[in-house]
Design an enzyme around this catalytic site. Structure first.
Site, PDB file in Angstrom:
ATOM      1  N   HIS A  52       0.864  -1.188   0.000  1.00  0.00           N
ATOM      2  CA  HIS A  52       0.000   0.000   0.000  1.00  0.00           C
ATOM      3  C   HIS A  52       0.897   1.233   0.000  1.00  0.00           C
ATOM      4  O   HIS A  52       2.139   1.114  -0.036  1.00  0.00           O
ATOM      5  CB  HIS A  52      -0.948  -0.036   1.198  1.00  0.00           C
ATOM      6  CG  HIS A  52      -0.259  -0.278   2.513  1.00  0.00           C
ATOM      7  ND1 HIS A  52       0.668   0.584   3.042  1.00  0.00           N
ATOM      8  CD2 HIS A  52      -0.333  -1.321   3.389  1.00  0.00           C
ATOM      9  CE1 HIS A  52       1.106   0.120   4.193  1.00  0.00           C
ATOM     10  NE2 HIS A  52       0.526  -1.043   4.431  1.00  0.00           N
ATOM     11  N   HIS A  55       4.057   1.332   2.300  1.00  0.00           N
ATOM     12  CA  HIS A  55       5.247   0.643   1.786  1.00  0.00           C
ATOM     13  C   HIS A  55       5.903   1.461   0.674  1.00  0.00           C
ATOM     14  O   HIS A  55       7.126   1.598   0.621  1.00  0.00           O
ATOM     15  CB  HIS A  55       4.865  -0.719   1.185  1.00  0.00           C
ATOM     16  CG  HIS A  55       4.258  -1.687   2.145  1.00  0.00           C
ATOM     17  ND1 HIS A  55       2.938  -2.071   2.063  1.00  0.00           N
ATOM     18  CD2 HIS A  55       4.787  -2.375   3.199  1.00  0.00           C
ATOM     19  CE1 HIS A  55       2.681  -2.957   3.014  1.00  0.00           C
ATOM     20  NE2 HIS A  55       3.771  -3.151   3.726  1.00  0.00           N
ATOM     21  N   LYS A 168       5.181   3.031  11.689  1.00  0.00           N
ATOM     22  CA  LYS A 168       3.939   2.302  11.964  1.00  0.00           C
ATOM     23  C   LYS A 168       4.215   1.142  12.921  1.00  0.00           C
ATOM     24  O   LYS A 168       3.425   0.854  13.817  1.00  0.00           O
ATOM     25  CB  LYS A 168       3.366   1.797  10.637  1.00  0.00           C
ATOM     26  CG  LYS A 168       2.364   0.665  10.734  1.00  0.00           C
ATOM     27  CD  LYS A 168       1.031   1.178  11.244  1.00  0.00           C
ATOM     28  CE  LYS A 168      -0.095   0.186  11.102  1.00  0.00           C
ATOM     29  NZ  LYS A 168       0.160  -1.159  11.540  1.00  0.00           N
TER      30      LYS A 168
HETATM   31  P1  AMP Z   1       4.966  -5.133   6.523  1.00  0.00           P
HETATM   32  O1  AMP Z   1       4.786  -5.505   5.080  1.00  0.00           O
HETATM   33  O2  AMP Z   1       3.695  -4.877   7.242  1.00  0.00           O
HETATM   34  O3  AMP Z   1       5.926  -6.049   7.230  1.00  0.00           O
HETATM   35  O4  AMP Z   1       5.685  -3.717   6.500  1.00  0.00           O
HETATM   36  C1  AMP Z   1       6.882  -3.502   5.815  1.00  0.00           C
HETATM   37  C2  AMP Z   1       7.438  -2.158   6.173  1.00  0.00           C
HETATM   38  O5  AMP Z   1       6.491  -1.151   5.823  1.00  0.00           O
HETATM   39  C3  AMP Z   1       7.698  -2.011   7.670  1.00  0.00           C
HETATM   40  O6  AMP Z   1       8.899  -1.270   7.853  1.00  0.00           O
HETATM   41  C4  AMP Z   1       6.491  -1.240   8.140  1.00  0.00           C
HETATM   42  O7  AMP Z   1       6.718  -0.493   9.305  1.00  0.00           O
HETATM   43  C5  AMP Z   1       6.245  -0.332   6.947  1.00  0.00           C
HETATM   44  N1  AMP Z   1       4.864   0.135   6.950  1.00  0.00           N
HETATM   45  C6  AMP Z   1       3.735  -0.602   7.090  1.00  0.00           C
HETATM   46  N2  AMP Z   1       2.645   0.195   7.116  1.00  0.00           N
HETATM   47  C7  AMP Z   1       3.101   1.462   6.994  1.00  0.00           C
HETATM   48  C8  AMP Z   1       2.472   2.745   6.964  1.00  0.00           C
HETATM   49  N3  AMP Z   1       1.159   2.884   7.075  1.00  0.00           N
HETATM   50  N4  AMP Z   1       3.266   3.846   6.832  1.00  0.00           N
HETATM   51  C9  AMP Z   1       4.614   3.720   6.733  1.00  0.00           C
HETATM   52  N5  AMP Z   1       5.264   2.535   6.755  1.00  0.00           N
HETATM   53  C10 AMP Z   1       4.521   1.426   6.884  1.00  0.00           C
END
Ligand code: AMP
Length: 303
Positions: A52, A55, A168
């Site tokens: 999204h 990311h 986040k």
């Molecule tokens: P995930 O795919 O959920 O493991 O997240 C991958 C990376 O994206 C991690 O460093 C998260 O902290 C970051 N991330 C997830 N959601 C957000 C968001 N809403 N804003 C900024 N970074 C995010």
């Protein structure tokens, strides 16, 4: 070597303009080695996919700092404490790849589980600290051991100049920073702000599981955090009542459970802030995890 990558000249863009994908560590290292030989800097954005705008903001930040940016998509089984959460985790690689192409990501590393954890895999990277024992660590057994193990591996595979993580997952960000410092991993960890919907809900891959009613309720998480932040800033006294009232407000609104809603010291998260007066001496971070049906939402803000 993977046929899908322009390994003949990987320092140039793919001729189709689509972000190339590699699936093996060897192919990843070949591409990075070519970039290094050309004197290019490299950024890394580890994700679990179902991408999204949050990311993509990390990739965009990487593109401003580095010559080349790699995104990784790996749904890491070791960091899930519930089988249903792992099984139901959204997976949509083709759509993700198109989104990465849209922000100019230079390479997608999307390995299989057996590439990362081959048969007989026995290593574990774990922090022994109060940081991993509290909040998410207290509610999700083994979660951070899974995170540190996979992030350590990804950092060592790519040996990027910088790696980008979202606030986040604030506790995860601190855990990764601590691991990188303790293990002398030569990659700068760059923290990026949380990207939110217009109403304030933090973007998350898990938000797709929310029903329409739950989605409406979900905004209460950030509303309560902002409300509590305002209240704790304007008192020198005890904060317990304010935090308890916010938990109660979430439950009354229709949340099924609040795992935690706490104000902690921002730089280490190891200590609770119990009096408003402490905020004149230390920075605070307000963190929450709450359940709406089967979906667990987490969020946090600075105070
Ligand atoms: P995930 O795919 O959920 O493991 O997240 C991958 C990376 O994206 C991690 O460093 C998260 O902290 C970051 N991330 C997830 N959601 C957000 C968001 N809403 N804003 C900024 N970074 C995010």
């Amino acid at each position: 070597m993977a046929q899908s990558v322009q390994l003949s000249n990987p320092i140039t863009k793919s001729p189709t303009g689509i972000t190339p994908v590699v699936r093996s560590v060897a192919d990843l290292r070949n591409v990075v080695a070519e970039w290094r030989r050309a004197g290019l800097t490299v950024g890394l954005v580890p994700t679990m996919g179902s991408l999204h705008a949050g990311h993509l903001s990390l990739v965009t930040r990487g593109k401003t700092d580095c010559d080349r940016v790699i995104a990784t998509i790996f749904v890491n089984p070791k960091q899930f404490d519930r089988a249903a959460d792992l099984d139901g985790y959204p997976r949509m690689e083709e759509q993700d790849r198109a989104l990465l192409t849209g922000v100019g990501c230079d390479l997608l590393f999307a390995p299989s589980v057996s590439e990362i954890y081959p048969q007989g895999f026995a290593a574990q990277v774990a922090l022994q600290s109060a940081l991993t024992g509290c909040l998410e660590g207290a509610h999700r057994a083994g979660h951070f051991d899974g995170v540190t193990t996979v992030v350590c591996k990804l950092l060592l595979m790519a040996l990027a100049d910088s790696a980008y993580f979202g606030e986040k997952d604030y506790q995860q960000l601190l855990v990764v920073e601590k691991m990188v410092a303790d293990l002398n991993i030569p990659t700068n960890i760059i923290a990026c702000e949380t990207v939110r919907e217009d109403d304030g809900l933090a973007l998350s891959s898990r938000n797709v599981h929310l029903s329409a009613d739950e989605r409406q309720l979900a905004v209460q998480v950030i509303r309560q955090l902002r409300d509590v932040a305002q209240q704790v800033r304007s008192t020198d006294g005890p904060l317990e009542g304010i935090l308890n009232a916010a938990c109660q407000a979430l439950l009354s609104a229709g949340f099924d459970k609040v795992d935690y809603l706490e104000l902690r010291r921002a730089e280490a998260l190891d200590k609770r802030i119990t009096e408003g007066a402490e905020l004149s001496r230390v920075a605070g971070r307000l963190l929450v995890a709450a359940w709406l049906g089967q979906t667990r939402l987490i969020d946090n803000i600075a105070v």
